[in-house]
Motif scaffolding. Structure first.
Motif, short mmCIF file in Angstrom:
data_model
loop_
_atom_site.label_atom_id
_atom_site.label_comp_id
_atom_site.label_asym_id
_atom_site.label_seq_id
_atom_site.Cartn_x
_atom_site.Cartn_y
_atom_site.Cartn_z
N ILE A 184 -30.54 -39.71 6.96
CA ILE A 184 -31.69 -40.45 6.42
C ILE A 184 -32.13 -39.85 5.08
O ILE A 184 -32.44 -40.57 4.12
CB ILE A 184 -32.86 -40.43 7.42
CG1 ILE A 184 -32.53 -41.35 8.62
CG2 ILE A 184 -34.17 -40.87 6.77
CD1 ILE A 184 -33.53 -41.25 9.74
N LEU A 185 -32.13 -38.53 5.02
CA LEU A 185 -32.60 -37.86 3.81
C LEU A 185 -31.60 -37.94 2.67
O LEU A 185 -31.98 -37.81 1.49
CB LEU A 185 -32.91 -36.39 4.12
CG LEU A 185 -34.03 -36.15 5.15
CD1 LEU A 185 -34.17 -34.67 5.45
CD2 LEU A 185 -35.35 -36.72 4.66
N THR A 186 -30.31 -38.14 2.98
CA THR A 186 -29.28 -38.10 1.95
C THR A 186 -28.71 -39.48 1.60
O THR A 186 -27.91 -39.59 0.67
CB THR A 186 -28.12 -37.18 2.38
OG1 THR A 186 -27.62 -37.62 3.67
CG2 THR A 186 -28.59 -35.74 2.49
N THR A 187 -29.09 -40.52 2.33
CA THR A 187 -28.64 -41.88 2.03
C THR A 187 -29.75 -42.61 1.30
O THR A 187 -30.86 -42.75 1.83
CB THR A 187 -28.27 -42.64 3.33
OG1 THR A 187 -27.27 -41.90 4.03
CG2 THR A 187 -27.73 -44.03 3.00
N LEU A 198 -26.00 -35.50 17.29
CA LEU A 198 -26.03 -36.78 16.59
C LEU A 198 -27.43 -37.07 16.06
O LEU A 198 -27.60 -37.58 14.95
CB LEU A 198 -25.57 -37.90 17.52
CG LEU A 198 -25.55 -39.32 16.93
CD1 LEU A 198 -24.60 -39.37 15.73
CD2 LEU A 198 -25.14 -40.33 17.99
N THR A 199 -28.46 -36.73 16.87
CA THR A 199 -29.84 -36.95 16.44
C THR A 199 -30.16 -36.14 15.19
O THR A 199 -30.72 -36.66 14.22
CB THR A 199 -30.81 -36.57 17.56
OG1 THR A 199 -30.58 -37.39 18.71
CG2 THR A 199 -32.26 -36.75 17.12
N LEU A 200 -29.79 -34.86 15.19
CA LEU A 200 -30.07 -33.99 14.04
C LEU A 200 -29.29 -34.44 12.81
O LEU A 200 -29.82 -34.45 11.69
CB LEU A 200 -29.74 -32.54 14.39
CG LEU A 200 -30.59 -31.90 15.49
CD1 LEU A 200 -30.09 -30.50 15.81
CD2 LEU A 200 -32.06 -31.85 15.07
N LYS A 211 -17.82 -43.34 11.28
CA LYS A 211 -17.28 -42.93 9.99
C LYS A 211 -17.99 -41.70 9.44
O LYS A 211 -17.34 -40.77 8.93
CB LYS A 211 -17.40 -44.09 9.01
CG LYS A 211 -16.81 -43.80 7.63
CD LYS A 211 -16.95 -45.02 6.73
CE LYS A 211 -16.39 -44.75 5.34
NZ LYS A 211 -16.52 -45.92 4.44
N ARG A 212 -19.32 -41.68 9.55
CA ARG A 212 -20.11 -40.59 8.97
C ARG A 212 -20.22 -39.38 9.87
O ARG A 212 -20.28 -38.24 9.40
CB ARG A 212 -21.52 -41.09 8.63
CG ARG A 212 -21.59 -42.07 7.48
CD ARG A 212 -21.26 -41.42 6.13
NE ARG A 212 -22.18 -40.37 5.79
CZ ARG A 212 -23.27 -40.51 5.06
NH1 ARG A 212 -23.57 -41.70 4.59
NH2 ARG A 212 -24.03 -39.48 4.77
N PHE A 213 -20.27 -39.59 11.20
CA PHE A 213 -20.50 -38.48 12.14
C PHE A 213 -19.45 -38.47 13.25
O PHE A 213 -19.77 -38.64 14.43
CB PHE A 213 -21.89 -38.58 12.78
CG PHE A 213 -22.96 -39.09 11.85
CD1 PHE A 213 -23.25 -38.44 10.67
CD2 PHE A 213 -23.69 -40.23 12.17
CE1 PHE A 213 -24.24 -38.92 9.82
CE2 PHE A 213 -24.68 -40.70 11.33
CZ PHE A 213 -24.95 -40.04 10.15
N THR A 231 -37.40 -38.94 19.69
CA THR A 231 -36.20 -39.70 19.33
C THR A 231 -35.10 -39.62 20.39
O THR A 231 -34.61 -40.66 20.85
CB THR A 231 -35.66 -39.25 17.97
OG1 THR A 231 -36.61 -39.56 16.96
CG2 THR A 231 -34.35 -39.95 17.63
N PRO A 232 -34.65 -38.42 20.82
CA PRO A 232 -33.59 -38.39 21.84
C PRO A 232 -34.04 -38.99 23.17
O PRO A 232 -33.21 -39.55 23.91
CB PRO A 232 -33.28 -36.89 21.99
CG PRO A 232 -34.45 -36.17 21.41
CD PRO A 232 -35.01 -37.07 20.36
N ILE A 233 -35.33 -38.91 23.49
CA ILE A 233 -35.83 -39.50 24.74
C ILE A 233 -35.74 -41.03 24.67
O ILE A 233 -35.26 -41.69 25.60
CB ILE A 233 -37.28 -39.06 25.00
CG1 ILE A 233 -37.36 -37.55 25.17
CG2 ILE A 233 -37.84 -39.76 26.25
CD1 ILE A 233 -38.76 -37.00 25.26
#
Length: 551
Positions: A307-310, A299-301, A289-291, A87-89
């Motif tokens: 994703i898990l909480t929305t 930001l990736t983490l 707004k969220r981060f 993902t970060p790559i």
């Protein structure tokens, strides 16, 4: 939501894309070499582990079913890891350049496998190659879906699966051809001390003088060529307009999109550009707004946690991961990885014959994917998934019933054995037009751009973790459960049917920027539409001002 899809009228199917918009088709076709690498390395191992010269060099892998499972599954476990860390790559270097990076890693892993002189070197090569393939299977479908017009996006992404099956087919037939190098026996003049070859007692003191090490080194080495071609070739292809916009490189994004859609009307391209821009603007505001203050790895983490909480995000990731789960637990790779072993159990009585049957399986696997290229954007994803689930269920139950009745005597009852083999092929047909390609299509298209790389890394890691489990346990299942192995996979096929019917929404023809409507995320859709209207109005105002000034 707009009334007519962008480019929907201009582009009706994949054949139309080939004729009228060859640039998009050729870019996606070339990128699908990533799938060929995956399919080739996935399929090549099934024949290699049955070769006597390989067994003489690595007797524990050859003889120990559990250790063989670990050898095959090391590749899969590292592919899971590669899909997670990519993902970060992908976010940092972009879709296109990430493919090139993965190819470099794959070449290194393939070279170690080809040159392997001991078990550690071979396992290391499998691990490095698996890491690269995990990265490729995460980024290539994403790159394809972001470049493809919505009306044929499914058919074009299916090319990835078609490429995988071509890679599997090539590997099967190459295994079949190279296993004749020096003969099919390690020591032709030395009779086996048991019924079959045992490298612990059947290898003469000087080693194999029949079948050459080239019989398995060549298949390992051949995969380097397409990896080099893909890695170098991607440098000359366009970047994803969506990624460029997410990085604030608007002019480059416009040039890339215009290049890809160069035969379309300019107002259509402008509207598509405005829709993509609207999604990017919305996602940027959402992240701010969220981060607030989050960048890079942080930001990736945080994105994974979001994703898990929305609710709307989690629903999409759950569906994408479940599709990948069923893709594996219907049993496709159990057969691909251990096809020679399965065909031997079903009555084929020699390594050469079982490898030949495996090669034919590869051809059927490849040809059966073709209907999906043309049907997926006509019939839809759900219809093909449900039809494939029913077809695989029936086929596996019949094979399980035959194996359960005749057991190890299928070589004696040839009609029963041939019937079981025929239904293995029928199983393959049903799987190849449905769960095989759509398992890659659906996760590549259902996520908004802000979470796309994170979410696809989760869904891709799902297929690799489940793939790892299947690769690890199948040898033991075939030895101990026998007919129960097929019933086990059949049970998941029928569960997959009901899951598709009740849970999975239809995404046929829906632009990536409008997936929020499919998943009921109305707030996000309304805000994006507002940004789109504003962007189009501003563009129209600029055009009017230009006309007035020229007059």
């Amino acid at each position: 939501m707009r009334e007519v899809g962008i480019l929907d009228v201009a582009h009706g199917n994949v054949v139309t894309i080939m004729m009228k918009d060859p640039v998009v088709f050729l870019v996606i076709l070339f990128a699908s070499l990533g799938g060929l690498l995956f399919g080739y390395d996935q399929g090549v191992i099934s024949g290699i582990v049955t070769m006597e010269s390989f067994g003489a060099k690595f007797p524990r892998i050859f003889m120990d079913a559990d250790y063989k499972g670990w050898f095959v599954s090391t590749f899969l476990l590292c592919a899971w890891f590669g899909s997670i860390i990519n993902t970060p790559i992908v976010d940092r270097f972009g879709r296109r350049d990430s493919i090139t990076i993965s190819c470099v890693i794959f070449v290194i892993g393939s070279a170690f496998q080809c040159a392997g002189i001991n078990t550690s070197m071979l396992f290391g090569g499998r691990a490095v190659a698996g890491l690269a393939v995990g990265q490729l299977t995460m980024v290539v479908p994403m790159y394809m879906s972001e470049l493809a017009p919505p009306s044929v996006r499914g058919g074009l992404v299916v090319i990835q699966q078609l490429s995988i099956t071509i890679g599997i087919m090539i590997s099967y037939w190459l295994d079949y051809g190279t296993h004749f190098i020096g003969g099919t026996r390690c020591a032709p003049s030395h009779p086996y001390q048991g019924e079959t070859f045992n490298p612990n007692v059947d290898v003469p003191p000087g080693g194999c003088y029949g079948q050459s090490d080239a019989s398995w080194r060549i298949p390992f080495g051949v995969q380097i060529a397409p990896a080099v071609l893909l890695g170098i070739g991607m440098i000359f292809f366009p970047r994803s307009p969506r990624w460029l916009l997410s990085k604030g490189r608007d002019e480059e994004a416009w040039s890339s999109l215009k290049y890809l859609r160069r035969k379309s009307h300019e107002d259509q391209v402008e509207r598509e550009f405005a829709e993509i821009k609207a999604e990017v603007v919305y996602e940027d505001k959402y992240k701010e707004k969220r981060f607030p203050g989050k960048t890079g790895v942080a930001l990736t983490l945080t994105g994974y946690w979001d994703i898990l909480t929305t609710k709307s995000h989690f629903k999409r990731v759950f569906i994408g991961s479940a599709v990948m789960f069923f893709q594996q637990f219907i049993g496709c790779n159990a057969i691909i990885y251990y096809a020679p072993t399965i065909f031997t159990q079903l009555g084929m009585n020699s390594t050469t014959t079982s490898l030949l049957g495996t090669g034919l399986y590869g051809i059927v696997n490849c040809l059966s994917t073709l209907p999906a290229v043309f049907l997926i954007d006509r019939c839809g994803r759900k219809t093909l998934l449900m039809a494939g689930a029913i077809g695989t269920f029936i086929s596996l139950v019949i094979v399980g019933a035959i194996v359960g009745k005749y057991g190890d005597r299928l070589s004696e009852f040839k009609t029963a054995g041939r019937t079981a083999i025929a239904f293995i092929f029928i199983y393959d047909v049903n799987f190849s037009y449905s769960w095989a390609p759509i398992g890659w299509v659906l996760p590549s298209e259902i996520f908004p751009i802000g979470i796309r790389s994170n979410a696809i890394s989760i869904t891709t890691s799902s297929t690799w973790m489940n793939n790892f489990i299947i690769g690890l346990v199948t040898p033991h299942m075939l030895e101990t459960m026998k007919w129960g192995t097929y019933i086990f996979f059949a049970a998941f096929a029928i569960i997959a049917f009901f899951f598709t019917w009740l849970i999975i929404p239809e995404t046929k023809g829906v632009p990536l920027e409008e997936m929020d409507a499919v998943f009921g995320d109305t707030a996000a859709l309304q805000e994006k539409n507002l940004v789109t209207i504003t962007s189009v109005s501003e563009s129209d105002a600029k055009d009017r001002n230009s006309i007035e000034m020229s007059e």
